[in-house]
Scaffold this motif. Structure first.
Motif, short mmCIF file in Angstrom:
data_model
loop_
_atom_site.label_atom_id
_atom_site.label_comp_id
_atom_site.label_asym_id
_atom_site.label_seq_id
_atom_site.Cartn_x
_atom_site.Cartn_y
_atom_site.Cartn_z
N LYS A 47 12.30 3.74 -5.49
CA LYS A 47 11.44 3.50 -6.66
C LYS A 47 9.98 3.92 -6.42
O LYS A 47 9.10 3.08 -6.24
CB LYS A 47 11.51 2.01 -7.04
CG LYS A 47 11.20 1.79 -8.49
CD LYS A 47 10.51 0.48 -8.73
CE LYS A 47 9.90 0.50 -10.12
NZ LYS A 47 8.87 -0.49 -10.28
N ALA A 83 -4.92 -13.89 -5.89
CA ALA A 83 -4.24 -12.67 -5.42
C ALA A 83 -4.77 -11.40 -6.08
O ALA A 83 -4.01 -10.49 -6.41
CB ALA A 83 -2.72 -12.78 -5.60
N THR A 125 -2.98 -13.25 1.50
CA THR A 125 -3.63 -13.62 0.24
C THR A 125 -2.73 -13.38 -0.98
O THR A 125 -3.21 -13.32 -2.10
CB THR A 125 -4.95 -12.84 0.07
OG1 THR A 125 -4.67 -11.44 0.20
CG2 THR A 125 -5.97 -13.23 1.13
N GLU A 126 -1.44 -13.24 -0.74
CA GLU A 126 -0.42 -13.12 -1.80
C GLU A 126 -0.53 -11.85 -2.64
O GLU A 126 0.08 -11.73 -3.69
CB GLU A 126 -0.45 -14.34 -2.73
CG GLU A 126 -0.09 -15.66 -2.05
CD GLU A 126 -0.16 -16.83 -3.01
OE1 GLU A 126 -1.19 -16.98 -3.69
OE2 GLU A 126 0.80 -17.61 -3.08
N GLN A 127 -1.34 -10.88 -2.17
CA GLN A 127 -1.48 -9.64 -2.95
C GLN A 127 -0.16 -8.85 -2.96
O GLN A 127 0.16 -8.19 -3.94
CB GLN A 127 -2.60 -8.78 -2.38
CG GLN A 127 -3.98 -9.38 -2.60
CD GLN A 127 -5.07 -8.58 -1.92
OE1 GLN A 127 -5.18 -7.38 -2.09
NE2 GLN A 127 -5.90 -9.25 -1.15
N TYR A 169 4.29 1.59 -2.35
CA TYR A 169 2.89 1.59 -2.76
C TYR A 169 1.94 1.55 -1.57
O TYR A 169 0.92 2.23 -1.54
CB TYR A 169 2.65 0.37 -3.67
CG TYR A 169 1.26 0.27 -4.23
CD1 TYR A 169 0.89 0.98 -5.38
CD2 TYR A 169 0.29 -0.51 -3.62
CE1 TYR A 169 -0.39 0.89 -5.89
CE2 TYR A 169 -0.99 -0.60 -4.13
CZ TYR A 169 -1.32 0.10 -5.27
OH TYR A 169 -2.60 0.02 -5.76
N ARG A 226 10.83 -8.10 -14.68
CA ARG A 226 9.60 -8.33 -13.91
C ARG A 226 8.37 -7.77 -14.63
O ARG A 226 7.28 -8.30 -14.48
CB ARG A 226 9.72 -7.71 -12.53
CG ARG A 226 10.58 -8.56 -11.63
CD ARG A 226 10.56 -8.08 -10.22
NE ARG A 226 11.24 -9.03 -9.37
CZ ARG A 226 11.05 -9.12 -8.07
NH1 ARG A 226 10.19 -8.34 -7.48
NH2 ARG A 226 11.69 -10.01 -7.37
N PHE A 235 -1.48 -16.51 -9.40
CA PHE A 235 -1.25 -17.08 -8.06
C PHE A 235 -2.31 -18.13 -7.73
O PHE A 235 -3.42 -18.10 -8.26
CB PHE A 235 -1.28 -15.96 -7.01
CG PHE A 235 -0.03 -15.13 -6.99
CD1 PHE A 235 1.04 -15.47 -6.19
CD2 PHE A 235 0.09 -14.01 -7.80
CE1 PHE A 235 2.20 -14.72 -6.18
CE2 PHE A 235 1.24 -13.24 -7.79
CZ PHE A 235 2.30 -13.60 -6.98
N ASP A 258 2.84 -10.27 -2.79
CA ASP A 258 3.69 -11.00 -3.74
C ASP A 258 3.34 -10.58 -5.17
O ASP A 258 4.22 -10.42 -6.01
CB ASP A 258 3.50 -12.52 -3.59
CG ASP A 258 4.12 -13.05 -2.31
OD1 ASP A 258 5.00 -12.36 -1.75
OD2 ASP A 258 3.75 -14.15 -1.87
N ALA A 259 2.03 -10.42 -5.41
CA ALA A 259 1.59 -10.02 -6.76
C ALA A 259 2.18 -8.67 -7.14
O ALA A 259 2.67 -8.48 -8.26
CB ALA A 259 0.07 -9.98 -6.83
N LEU A 260 2.17 -7.73 -6.18
CA LEU A 260 2.76 -6.41 -6.44
C LEU A 260 4.25 -6.53 -6.75
O LEU A 260 4.76 -5.94 -7.71
CB LEU A 260 2.58 -5.50 -5.22
CG LEU A 260 1.19 -4.93 -4.95
CD1 LEU A 260 1.16 -4.26 -3.59
CD2 LEU A 260 0.80 -3.92 -6.02
N GLU A 261 4.95 -7.33 -5.93
CA GLU A 261 6.40 -7.49 -6.09
C GLU A 261 6.73 -8.11 -7.45
O GLU A 261 7.65 -7.68 -8.13
CB GLU A 261 6.97 -8.39 -4.97
CG GLU A 261 6.93 -7.76 -3.59
CD GLU A 261 7.99 -6.67 -3.40
OE1 GLU A 261 8.98 -6.69 -4.14
OE2 GLU A 261 7.78 -5.79 -2.54
N VAL A 262 5.95 -9.15 -7.80
CA VAL A 262 6.21 -9.84 -9.07
C VAL A 262 6.01 -8.90 -10.25
O VAL A 262 6.73 -8.94 -11.23
CB VAL A 262 5.30 -11.10 -9.19
CG1 VAL A 262 5.31 -11.64 -10.60
CG2 VAL A 262 5.75 -12.16 -8.20
N MET A 263 5.04 -7.98 -10.12
CA MET A 263 4.81 -7.03 -11.21
C MET A 263 5.92 -5.98 -11.30
O MET A 263 5.97 -5.19 -12.23
CB MET A 263 3.49 -6.28 -10.96
CG MET A 263 2.26 -7.08 -11.24
SD MET A 263 0.83 -6.05 -10.87
CE MET A 263 -0.37 -7.29 -10.50
N GLY A 264 6.79 -5.94 -10.28
CA GLY A 264 7.88 -4.96 -10.29
C GLY A 264 7.53 -3.69 -9.54
O GLY A 264 8.18 -2.66 -9.69
N VAL A 265 6.46 -3.75 -8.72
CA VAL A 265 6.06 -2.58 -7.93
C VAL A 265 6.81 -2.62 -6.60
O VAL A 265 6.95 -3.69 -6.00
CB VAL A 265 4.52 -2.62 -7.65
CG1 VAL A 265 4.08 -1.48 -6.75
CG2 VAL A 265 3.74 -2.63 -8.95
#
Lengths: 253, 248
Positions: free
Chosen positions: B22, A88, B116-118, B132, A77, A84, B120-127
């Motif tokens: 994590k 996002a 606003t998918e923020q 958080y 990841r 997005f 999802d953005a965190l999850e995709v980055m591996g956070v």
């Protein structure tokens, strides 16, 4: 390179992906196209690890995602950059903080080094002087560029873009398309773009995967689209009179 | 319906587990905690002070107006104000107010990030997005007893001002009432339940914001639902804790 083998995914008993297989190559802009409801977003979210396919495998340069442990999955990841549909960006952070976020989270770099990298990528996406602005203070096109800068700031191996042109005027859309293509080639990234914008398909589609009803209905390059007789793709692309005329002109040489 | 509620409760406890997995880097987390302390605790000081002072005053006036029998001593005004503020008003009533103030802020801010998918953005980055977003709120709300302490003090002070300057009793009577039969365990009980309510105030609204689905309209609905459930949980826990701690 990303390799998908026979993936299936259902929601509430309805099968959305019905055994899709394809390969997304490094250094190329790989496009997933299809009508609304064809399974494009589910496929992209499966690649991102947001959805877990019930059947099939996804491998990132030989690493089969479903067979990895949690730490190895997180490692993958951190190699992913994502653009997005709605950008996002984090509302409470400035442009510079948004772009520097992945570095701050996953590296031990000094603030000075992070700042230098942020300056570099913002310059690369032609965004100078917006460092201290909030996402709400910049235009949609600028937000997309900030999102691209954030996606590439930690040198990702894989870049995923969900409808990168949605809500943008034609000029800005072309700028964003070209930026994605340039970055893909420059950094040899495996880029996967989910779109139904035919201009993008023709401009940057090195490899196109066409989905219909959860199945891969066609695969080829943007030039192959003019030559194919595949009914599904012909029906999708040439529903527009403009593209019918473009195709006629192309075939006439 | 019962299955749905049970499943939601189960999901809530699983969320607790996820929050501590994590952890985010301390250098980043430190900033997030300070921001949450500012947003949730410092920003609530004004409303807490205002409500506490005037409710304390009203409690004192109501008590004074009901002391019609001259055999009942006047110090009872101070005594009743102290007991009301420490035992119930500051910890429980203020927590219900905060379920509206902090709770809707938490649900709508996390819900907007979901829409606003923020997230999802965190999850995709591996956070770990739950760590958080929610962990700093839990830490910030560990300072919630401080807010309730201020509420206790200002409520009693409001009662004093209303009694003395409203002509309902003498200053000495009120102070005598404050000191009479003072039980320190009541303060411990009040702060213990405040701490527990603080944990609910941080996590129930976060749960409703984090797992919401839909668009802007659903963010509003989630805020309302979160207020209802936070209030219901606080009131139920208040009953259980009172039964456990104050009865023989």
């Amino acid at each position: 390179m990303i390799e998908i083998k026979n993936i299936e995914k259902s929601f509430g008993g309805v099968k959305i992906l019905k055994g899709v297989s394809c390969v997304f190559e490094a250094g190329k802009t790989n496009l997933i196209i299809g009508q609304s409801g064809s399974g494009k977003t589910v496929l992209l979210k499966s690649l991102l690890g947001i959805h877990t396919p019930e059947v099939g495998t996804i491998s990132f340069d030989g690493r089969i995602y479903s067979e990895l442990n949690t730490d190895e999955k997180r490692e993958i990841r951190t190699e992913i950059g994502m653009l997005f549909q709605g950008s996002a960006l984090f509302d409470s952070m400035t442009v510079a903080e948004n772009v520097g976020f992945p570095l701050k989270m996953f590296t031990n770099d000094s603030n000075e080094k992070i700042q230098k990298r942020v300056d570099f990528v913002l310059k690369r996406v032609n965004l100078i002087g917006a460092h201290k602005k909030l996402p709400s203070e910049i235009s949609g096109g600028m937000q997309k560029r900030v999102a691209i800068a954030r996606a590439i700031v930690n040198n990702p191996k894989y870049l995923f873009c969900d409808e990168p042109n949605s809500g943008l005027d034609p000029n800005t859309a072309i700028l964003i398309d070209n930026l994605i293509k340039e970055i893909t080639e420059e950094y040899n990234i495996t880029t996967v773009v989910n779109t139904h914008d035919m201009n993008s398909v023709m401009e940057i589609g090195d490899k196109i995967t066409f989905l219909k009803n959860g199945l891969k209905a066609w695969e080829g390059t943007n030039e192959d689209i003019f030559l194919t007789d595949n009914e599904a793709i012909v029906e999708f692309v040439y529903s527009s009179n403009l593209f019918k005329k473009v195709r006629e002109a192309y075939l006439k040489g | 319906m019962l299955i749905r509620y049970t499943s939601q409760i189960g999901k809530y406890f699983l969320m607790w587990k996820e929050i501590f997995k994590k952890p985010t880097k301390w250098s980043v987390m430190k900033g997030l905690i300070f921001k949450e302390v500012d947003d949730l605790i410092i920003d609530s000081l004004g409303i807490v002070a205002f409500i506490s002072f005037f409710v304390g005053g009203v409690v004192a006036i109501q008590t004074a107006l009901n002391l019609t029998n001259s055999f009942i001593p006047k110090y009872l005004i101070g005594f009743a104000t102290r007991q009301s503020m420490i035992l119930e008003f500051a910890p429980t009533f203020m927590s219900i107010v905060m379920a509206g103030k902090m709770g809707s802020f938490i649900t709508s801010s996390i819900g907007s990030m979901r829409v606003t998918e923020q997230i999802d953005a965190l999850e995709v980055m591996g956070v770990n997005s739950l760590n958080y977003l929610v962990f700093p709120k839990i830490i910030a709300l560990m300072l919630y007893p401080f807010l309730v302490g201020i509420s206790m003090f200002l409520g009693i002070f409001g009662g004093y001002v209303a009694t003395v300057y409203g002509g309902f009793g003498a200053s000495t009577d009120f102070i005598e009432g404050l000191q009479r039969d003072f039980n320190t365990f009541h303060v411990f009980y009040a702060f213990l339940k405040t701490f527990i309510f603080g944990m609910f105030l941080a996590t129930i609204p976060s749960f409703h914001g984090f797992y919401m689905k839909g668009g802007a309209l659903e963010v509003g609905k989630a805020s309302t639902v979160s207020f209802v459930w936070t209030s219901v949980t606080i009131i139920l826990m208040n009953y259980i804790l009172t039964q456990l701690l104050l009865t023989q």
